[in-house]
Design a protein around this motif. Sequence first.
Motif, PDB file in Angstrom:
ATOM      1  N   GLY A  47       0.798  -1.187  -0.094  1.00  0.00           N
ATOM      2  CA  GLY A  47      -0.136  -0.033   0.016  1.00  0.00           C
ATOM      3  C   GLY A  47       0.996   1.290   0.083  1.00  0.00           C
ATOM      4  N   PRO A  48       0.454   2.333   0.494  1.00  0.00           N
ATOM      5  CA  PRO A  48       0.944   3.643   0.495  1.00  0.00           C
ATOM      6  C   PRO A  48       2.280   3.534   1.323  1.00  0.00           C
ATOM      7  CG  PRO A  48      -1.286   4.281   0.447  1.00  0.00           C
ATOM      8  CD  PRO A  48      -0.927   2.600   0.616  1.00  0.00           C
ATOM      9  N   LEU A  49       2.168   2.557   2.170  1.00  0.00           N
ATOM     10  CA  LEU A  49       3.347   2.277   3.170  1.00  0.00           C
ATOM     11  C   LEU A  49       3.333   0.643   3.243  1.00  0.00           C
ATOM     12  CD1 LEU A  49       5.578   3.068   5.258  1.00  0.00           C
ATOM     13  CD2 LEU A  49       3.801   2.645   7.004  1.00  0.00           C
ATOM     14  N   SER A  50       4.314  -0.026   2.712  1.00  0.00           N
ATOM     15  CA  SER A  50       4.511  -1.416   2.549  1.00  0.00           C
ATOM     16  C   SER A  50       4.996  -1.756   3.800  1.00  0.00           C
ATOM     17  CB  SER A  50       4.786  -1.828   0.966  1.00  0.00           C
ATOM     18  OG  SER A  50       4.143  -1.238   0.266  1.00  0.00           O
ATOM     19  N   LEU A  51       5.133  -3.251   4.062  1.00  0.00           N
ATOM     20  CA  LEU A  51       5.598  -4.012   4.955  1.00  0.00           C
ATOM     21  C   LEU A  51       6.196  -5.182   4.397  1.00  0.00           C
ATOM     22  CD1 LEU A  51       6.467  -4.140   8.214  1.00  0.00           C
ATOM     23  CD2 LEU A  51       4.208  -5.103   8.373  1.00  0.00           C
ATOM     24  N   TYR A  52       7.578  -5.378   4.916  1.00  0.00           N
ATOM     25  CA  TYR A  52       8.297  -6.673   4.409  1.00  0.00           C
ATOM     26  C   TYR A  52       8.817  -7.114   5.399  1.00  0.00           C
ATOM     27  CZ  TYR A  52       7.684  -4.537  -0.060  1.00  0.00           C
ATOM     28  OH  TYR A  52       7.184  -3.761  -1.174  1.00  0.00           O
ATOM     29  N   VAL A  53       9.313  -8.529   5.541  1.00  0.00           N
ATOM     30  CA  VAL A  53      10.279  -9.033   6.368  1.00  0.00           C
ATOM     31  C   VAL A  53      11.334 -10.031   5.746  1.00  0.00           C
ATOM     32  CG1 VAL A  53       8.775 -11.268   6.526  1.00  0.00           C
ATOM     33  CG2 VAL A  53      10.019 -10.405   8.670  1.00  0.00           C
ATOM     34  N   TYR A  54      12.373  -9.729   6.250  1.00  0.00           N
ATOM     35  CA  TYR A  54      13.695 -10.485   5.711  1.00  0.00           C
ATOM     36  C   TYR A  54      14.327 -11.364   6.957  1.00  0.00           C
ATOM     37  CZ  TYR A  54      18.141 -11.733   3.900  1.00  0.00           C
ATOM     38  OH  TYR A  54      19.418 -12.413   3.574  1.00  0.00           O
ATOM     39  N   ARG A  55      14.228 -12.422   6.929  1.00  0.00           N
ATOM     40  CA  ARG A  55      14.805 -13.481   8.049  1.00  0.00           C
ATOM     41  C   ARG A  55      14.633 -12.694   9.480  1.00  0.00           C
ATOM     42  NH1 ARG A  55      20.484 -15.676   5.849  1.00  0.00           N
ATOM     43  NH2 ARG A  55      20.455 -16.514   8.021  1.00  0.00           N
ATOM     44  N   GLY A  56      13.222 -12.405   9.774  1.00  0.00           N
ATOM     45  CA  GLY A  56      12.929 -11.928  11.048  1.00  0.00           C
ATOM     46  C   GLY A  56      13.047 -10.526  11.267  1.00  0.00           C
ATOM     47  N   THR A  57      13.729  -9.611  10.262  1.00  0.00           N
ATOM     48  CA  THR A  57      13.783  -8.226  10.383  1.00  0.00           C
ATOM     49  C   THR A  57      12.727  -7.615   9.627  1.00  0.00           C
ATOM     50  OG1 THR A  57      16.052  -8.585  11.034  1.00  0.00           O
ATOM     51  CG2 THR A  57      15.327  -6.253  10.321  1.00  0.00           C
ATOM     52  N   PHE A  58      12.113  -6.590  10.006  1.00  0.00           N
ATOM     53  CA  PHE A  58      10.952  -5.916   9.179  1.00  0.00           C
ATOM     54  C   PHE A  58      11.492  -4.865   8.393  1.00  0.00           C
ATOM     55  CE2 PHE A  58       8.580  -8.442  12.627  1.00  0.00           C
ATOM     56  CZ  PHE A  58       7.616  -8.907  11.586  1.00  0.00           C
ATOM     57  N   GLU A  90      16.019  -1.509  26.720  1.00  0.00           N
ATOM     58  CA  GLU A  90      15.532  -1.906  25.643  1.00  0.00           C
ATOM     59  C   GLU A  90      15.570  -0.728  24.174  1.00  0.00           C
ATOM     60  OE1 GLU A  90      11.509  -2.945  25.873  1.00  0.00           O
ATOM     61  OE2 GLU A  90      11.932  -5.034  25.785  1.00  0.00           O
ATOM     62  N   ASN A  91      16.138  -1.285  23.338  1.00  0.00           N
ATOM     63  CA  ASN A  91      16.426  -0.541  22.445  1.00  0.00           C
ATOM     64  C   ASN A  91      15.092  -0.688  21.427  1.00  0.00           C
ATOM     65  OD1 ASN A  91      17.129   0.884  19.888  1.00  0.00           O
ATOM     66  ND2 ASN A  91      19.038  -0.048  19.592  1.00  0.00           N
ATOM     67  N   LYS A  92      14.258   0.357  21.470  1.00  0.00           N
ATOM     68  CA  LYS A  92      13.192   0.443  20.464  1.00  0.00           C
ATOM     69  C   LYS A  92      13.207   1.301  19.284  1.00  0.00           C
ATOM     70  CE  LYS A  92       9.197  -1.008  23.240  1.00  0.00           C
ATOM     71  NZ  LYS A  92       8.220  -0.608  23.910  1.00  0.00           N
ATOM     72  N   ARG A  93      14.070   1.497  18.634  1.00  0.00           N
ATOM     73  CA  ARG A  93      14.752   2.219  17.474  1.00  0.00           C
ATOM     74  C   ARG A  93      13.479   2.282  16.678  1.00  0.00           C
ATOM     75  NH1 ARG A  93      19.487   1.670  14.410  1.00  0.00           N
ATOM     76  NH2 ARG A  93      18.581   3.147  12.987  1.00  0.00           N
ATOM     77  N   TYR A  94      12.897   0.971  16.294  1.00  0.00           N
ATOM     78  CA  TYR A  94      11.838   0.929  15.283  1.00  0.00           C
ATOM     79  C   TYR A  94      10.555   1.505  15.523  1.00  0.00           C
ATOM     80  CZ  TYR A  94       9.071  -2.205  18.341  1.00  0.00           C
ATOM     81  OH  TYR A  94       8.142  -2.426  19.525  1.00  0.00           O
ATOM     82  N   VAL A  95      10.573   1.740  16.882  1.00  0.00           N
ATOM     83  CA  VAL A  95       9.344   2.694  17.139  1.00  0.00           C
ATOM     84  C   VAL A  95       9.364   4.148  16.671  1.00  0.00           C
ATOM     85  CG1 VAL A  95       8.079   3.829  18.927  1.00  0.00           C
ATOM     86  CG2 VAL A  95       8.672   1.392  19.081  1.00  0.00           C
ATOM     87  N   GLY A  96      10.758   4.708  16.802  1.00  0.00           N
ATOM     88  CA  GLY A  96      10.714   6.018  16.289  1.00  0.00           C
ATOM     89  C   GLY A  96      10.988   6.281  14.809  1.00  0.00           C
ATOM     90  N   LEU A  97      11.631   5.241  14.243  1.00  0.00           N
ATOM     91  CA  LEU A  97      11.493   5.179  12.779  1.00  0.00           C
ATOM     92  C   LEU A  97      10.115   4.979  11.832  1.00  0.00           C
ATOM     93  CD1 LEU A  97      14.510   2.895  12.301  1.00  0.00           C
ATOM     94  CD2 LEU A  97      14.336   5.185  11.401  1.00  0.00           C
ATOM     95  N   LEU A  98       9.321   4.421  12.773  1.00  0.00           N
ATOM     96  CA  LEU A  98       7.644   3.960  12.591  1.00  0.00           C
ATOM     97  C   LEU A  98       6.971   5.219  12.534  1.00  0.00           C
ATOM     98  CD1 LEU A  98       6.672   0.495  13.629  1.00  0.00           C
ATOM     99  CD2 LEU A  98       6.401   1.428  11.426  1.00  0.00           C
ATOM    100  N   ASN A  99       7.368   5.993  13.546  1.00  0.00           N
ATOM    101  CA  ASN A  99       6.711   7.098  13.991  1.00  0.00           C
ATOM    102  C   ASN A  99       6.880   8.285  12.958  1.00  0.00           C
ATOM    103  OD1 ASN A  99       5.237   6.107  16.080  1.00  0.00           O
ATOM    104  ND2 ASN A  99       6.701   6.836  17.754  1.00  0.00           N
ATOM    105  N   LEU A 100       8.142   8.141  12.384  1.00  0.00           N
ATOM    106  CA  LEU A 100       8.417   9.079  11.397  1.00  0.00           C
ATOM    107  C   LEU A 100       7.600   8.875  10.002  1.00  0.00           C
ATOM    108  CD1 LEU A 100      12.247   9.378  11.181  1.00  0.00           C
ATOM    109  CD2 LEU A 100      10.717  11.457  11.454  1.00  0.00           C
ATOM    110  N   PRO A 128      14.946  -1.870  12.918  1.00  0.00           N
ATOM    111  CA  PRO A 128      15.749  -2.716  13.756  1.00  0.00           C
ATOM    112  C   PRO A 128      15.261  -3.539  14.728  1.00  0.00           C
ATOM    113  CG  PRO A 128      16.641  -0.529  13.645  1.00  0.00           C
ATOM    114  CD  PRO A 128      15.307  -0.566  13.222  1.00  0.00           C
ATOM    115  N   ARG A 129      15.639  -4.773  14.953  1.00  0.00           N
ATOM    116  CA  ARG A 129      15.120  -5.826  15.823  1.00  0.00           C
ATOM    117  C   ARG A 129      15.217  -5.078  17.264  1.00  0.00           C
ATOM    118  NH1 ARG A 129      16.052 -12.128  14.382  1.00  0.00           N
ATOM    119  NH2 ARG A 129      16.648 -11.783  12.226  1.00  0.00           N
ATOM    120  N   LEU A 130      14.249  -5.682  18.034  1.00  0.00           N
ATOM    121  CA  LEU A 130      14.207  -5.002  19.242  1.00  0.00           C
ATOM    122  C   LEU A 130      15.417  -5.724  20.152  1.00  0.00           C
ATOM    123  CD1 LEU A 130      12.315  -3.908  21.516  1.00  0.00           C
ATOM    124  CD2 LEU A 130      11.377  -5.901  21.990  1.00  0.00           C
ATOM    125  N   LYS A 131      16.162  -4.836  20.774  1.00  0.00           N
ATOM    126  CA  LYS A 131      17.378  -5.367  21.284  1.00  0.00           C
ATOM    127  C   LYS A 131      17.346  -4.903  22.779  1.00  0.00           C
ATOM    128  CE  LYS A 131      21.142  -5.608  17.845  1.00  0.00           C
ATOM    129  NZ  LYS A 131      22.060  -4.925  17.232  1.00  0.00           N
TER     130      LYS A 131
END
Lengths: 124, 409
Positions: B118-129, B157-167, B140-143
């Motif tokens: 869609g306008p925003l697409s989601l994929y996964v590569y070997r467990g990483t979205f 906990e490193n939740k960088r993915y949350v910030g990147l998604l929020n952007l 980035p995976r939850l670390k």
Amino acid sequence: MNRFAFFCLVLILLSCTKETITNREYPRVTTMEVTNISSAQAVFHGDLFFTSVAVTDYGFVWSNNSFPEINTSPRRSLGSTTTAGPFEATIQGDLIAGKEYTVQAYAISTGFVVYGKVVKFTSQ
Amino acid sequence: MVSTSFLARVVCRISAGLLLACLLILLSPEWVHGQDFRQGYIVRNGNDTLRGLIAYRPGKKGFRECLFKSSKKEKSTRLSPDAIEAYGLTGDAEFVSATLPPDFHKQGKVFIRKLVQGPLSLYVYRGTFVVKKDTLVTLPRLKGNSIKVDGRMVYQENKRYVGLLNLQLQDCSMSANTTKYTGKELTSLVNNYNRCKGQMALIKAGNRPGTRVDFQAFGGFLQSNLTVNYLSRNTFSPSKTVFGGIGMDISSPRSNDKLFVSLEAFYVKSTYQGYYEAPYNGDQMRQDIYLNVSFLKIPLGFRFNFRGTSNTPYFRLGIAQSFILTKSDRTLQDRVASNGVVQSDELVGGYRFKNPLGVWGAVGYQKSISSRIAIFGEFRFERSNGPVGTPIQPFSHVVNYNAICGIRY
């Protein structure tokens, strides 16, 4: 196909294991609990199983001390039989009140004298 | 000590079973004659679609290459991410060719699995979205790691993915703060964003459930051979009985749709009848032994389907714990003297019972009769310690042969 499945099902159900008494070259006999015990009488019960042997005599022997013996203890003979299954005999007048007795069913075939298990009772 | 040796035997048998399972897996048709090919398609670089058969390969191989053949008889072709645009299994996962963002440190193209388009697409590569609006952005995976703060160890906990998604989501005033790093939650979030942008997201088929439970009811015929260690091997004749039970198979179709964990419960009643003869103080002792035992049997194991389709042969392996519900023993004993006098007796309660534990293996075939229901037939072999023994000493062992048929839904 359906007939074949039905046949298989019946075969399986019929092949289910049930307890059976093994046949021997002598009759098999068991003594069961004595009933109707009073000062005047008691009813002895036994069960006889055989297929291919001739039972020339069967019945009960009893005694008021240890194991009864067919030649020396009182006995009630029911004669010969060709029919297996439960049997009984009413004993009257031969018991002394308050005494503990042992009774055994017996069966005689050619070459064998078979005693059933010992059952105890006390006359009243 | 005897119990320990029995455990050692059970462990040995389980190991042997697992080895056998591995051999069976290795020798299964897909491995001997090729892969498990299923209906699918490839999208060639000119964007034309070619239908055919695609190898079903759960795991990392599917991200590296695609095995394709246009018909069953043809030889398969290995297609790299450079050779095609995408491939997919009909009604299942689709993989597209892409160059991963630099933070993957991976040169060249790979296949990434499409979850949402869609306008925003989601994929996964070997467990990483990975998400894509204009370009691919790695989530980035939850670390988690422990750091020292004021002399105390604190888990961070490193939740960088949350910030990147929020952007990515900010133009819809959406937030990913409470979104977990799972396919299910990320798919839902991206789908909501696409809805906000006025476009229904295309959620790719193949987002199969993480867990699936299939139930089964079955019945069968059991022949049980009991051997009591201190009596001769053929003392007891086999117990033959019918039984019925229920069970369930738990699988994770998302990771592998051919492997199941099985749990069953069934009721079985066995009647063992034996004959024993031995000399005794100059007489001959003859015994008819009757053992009646009813069990609740709980087999636990796994099932491996040889094919990914509903109609498939399969095998199963596992352990089985039985719980005795009712028990009785009776011995009719004849003591035959040489003069022909036979003293009969009846002995009760001479045996001690214990709950048997064993290992089992089975082969079977499953055939679907509707979209939700399948029937199956199975032959099962089981070896366990027998019901006769003490808590510390197994006096007996049992070999069971089961013919089972049932229904799975």
